[in-house]
Design a protein around this motif. Structure first.
Motif, mmCIF file in Angstrom:
data_model
loop_
_atom_site.group_PDB
_atom_site.id
_atom_site.type_symbol
_atom_site.label_atom_id
_atom_site.label_comp_id
_atom_site.label_asym_id
_atom_site.label_seq_id
_atom_site.Cartn_x
_atom_site.Cartn_y
_atom_site.Cartn_z
ATOM 1 N N GLY A 60 -13.485 3.747 7.325
ATOM 2 C CA GLY A 60 -13.057 2.668 8.205
ATOM 3 C C GLY A 60 -13.844 2.531 9.491
ATOM 4 N N SER A 102 -9.854 -5.942 7.253
ATOM 5 C CA SER A 102 -8.716 -5.292 7.920
ATOM 6 C C SER A 102 -8.864 -3.771 7.950
ATOM 7 C CB SER A 102 -7.417 -5.678 7.223
ATOM 8 O OG SER A 102 -7.383 -5.132 5.917
ATOM 9 N N HIS A 103 -9.738 -3.241 7.124
ATOM 10 C CA HIS A 103 -9.974 -1.790 7.075
ATOM 11 C C HIS A 103 -10.840 -1.327 8.250
ATOM 12 C CE1 HIS A 103 -10.280 2.093 5.081
ATOM 13 N NE2 HIS A 103 -11.584 2.040 5.092
ATOM 14 N N ASN A 136 0.859 -1.185 0.000
ATOM 15 C CA ASN A 136 0.000 0.000 0.000
ATOM 16 C C ASN A 136 0.887 1.224 0.000
ATOM 17 O OD1 ASN A 136 -2.360 -1.385 0.006
ATOM 18 N ND2 ASN A 136 -2.739 -1.193 2.188
ATOM 19 N N ARG A 177 -3.643 3.091 1.261
ATOM 20 C CA ARG A 177 -4.736 3.048 0.301
ATOM 21 C C ARG A 177 -5.861 2.178 0.849
ATOM 22 N NH1 ARG A 177 -2.461 0.712 -4.863
ATOM 23 N NH2 ARG A 177 -2.901 -1.162 -3.696
ATOM 24 N N ARG A 178 -7.099 2.538 0.525
ATOM 25 C CA ARG A 178 -8.243 1.722 0.924
ATOM 26 C C ARG A 178 -8.247 0.433 0.129
ATOM 27 N NH1 ARG A 178 -10.519 6.683 0.058
ATOM 28 N NH2 ARG A 178 -10.951 7.806 1.949
ATOM 29 N N PRO A 179 -8.712 -0.646 0.755
ATOM 30 C CA PRO A 179 -8.821 -1.903 0.005
ATOM 31 C C PRO A 179 -9.786 -1.762 -1.167
ATOM 32 C CG PRO A 179 -9.026 -2.289 2.363
ATOM 33 C CD PRO A 179 -9.041 -0.801 2.163
ATOM 34 N N GLU A 195 -9.663 -8.818 2.799
ATOM 35 C CA GLU A 195 -8.890 -7.578 2.692
ATOM 36 C C GLU A 195 -9.664 -6.391 3.257
ATOM 37 O OE1 GLU A 195 -6.926 -4.780 -0.750
ATOM 38 O OE2 GLU A 195 -7.117 -6.918 -1.163
ATOM 39 N N ALA A 196 -10.971 -6.355 3.044
ATOM 40 C CA ALA A 196 -11.786 -5.241 3.537
ATOM 41 C C ALA A 196 -11.927 -5.299 5.056
ATOM 42 C CB ALA A 196 -13.160 -5.258 2.886
ATOM 43 N N VAL A 203 -13.477 -2.191 -0.343
ATOM 44 C CA VAL A 203 -14.132 -1.034 0.269
ATOM 45 C C VAL A 203 -14.506 -0.033 -0.820
ATOM 46 C CG1 VAL A 203 -13.798 0.942 1.813
ATOM 47 C CG2 VAL A 203 -13.061 -1.352 2.522
ATOM 48 N N ARG A 250 -16.457 4.114 4.411
ATOM 49 C CA ARG A 250 -15.272 4.229 3.557
ATOM 50 C C ARG A 250 -14.062 4.684 4.363
ATOM 51 N NH1 ARG A 250 -14.263 8.355 -1.302
ATOM 52 N NH2 ARG A 250 -12.915 7.049 -2.584
#
Length: 154
Positions: free
Chosen positions: A86, A144-145, A2, A11-13, A141-142, A16, A84
């Motif tokens: 998080g 973890s956001h 990232n 960076r956002r996943p 992956e999302a 997301v 968005r």
């Protein structure tokens, strides 16, 4: 790796961002369905309201309906923006809303027997997009956001 957006942080996943895009599409579809239902698809909401309440009453009801729609869509976008960013609570709100939208749509499918199939499908689009927006939010992956917290700090 990232690398960051504009140098401001991670960076956002992609998931997301996909959920954000689906939410924007759902909001746009909801507004489009309202406009088409009021002004285009016969019998239009404007025609029906005018017959029932007169021109002035119809305009008042449409203004109120449009205002409520703007508030609803604005709230939806505000929650989606927090998702968005998080916020786990926003992900939970969108999850519940997406499930409710889908349940109401599935429960009401047989009630519009006189509408053409294309109109029924189009009016279902916002709910389907809202429900679909939830799915990527729970992919690995999302997840973890959205940091989980055992305790809330005030």
């Amino acid at each position: 790796m990232n690398t960051g957006d504009s140098g401001t942080g991670p960076r956002r996943p992609r998931q997301v961002e996909a959920a954000w895009a689906l939410t924007l599409a759902a909001v746009a579809a909801e507004a489009l369905v309202w406009v088409l239902g009021v002004f285009v698809v016969a019998p239009t909401g404007l025609e029906e309201l005018t017959e029932h309440s007169g021109r002035s009453g119809a305009m008042t009801q449409l203004a109120l309906s449009a205002g409520m729609l703007v508030v609803f869509l604005g709230g939806w976008l505000a929650v989606a923006a927090r998702m968005r960013a998080g916020r786990g609570w926003a992900r939970a709100v969108l999850t519940v809303a997406g499930a409710l939208f889908l349940a109401f749509r599935v429960g009401g499918l047989g009630m519009d027997g006189i509408d053409p199939a294309w109109w029924t499908a189009l009016t279902a689009l916002p709910e389907l997009l809202a429900a679909a927006a939830v799915v990527p939010l729970y992919l690995p992956e999302a997840r973890s956001h959205f940091p989980s917290r055992a305790r809330r700090t005030v």
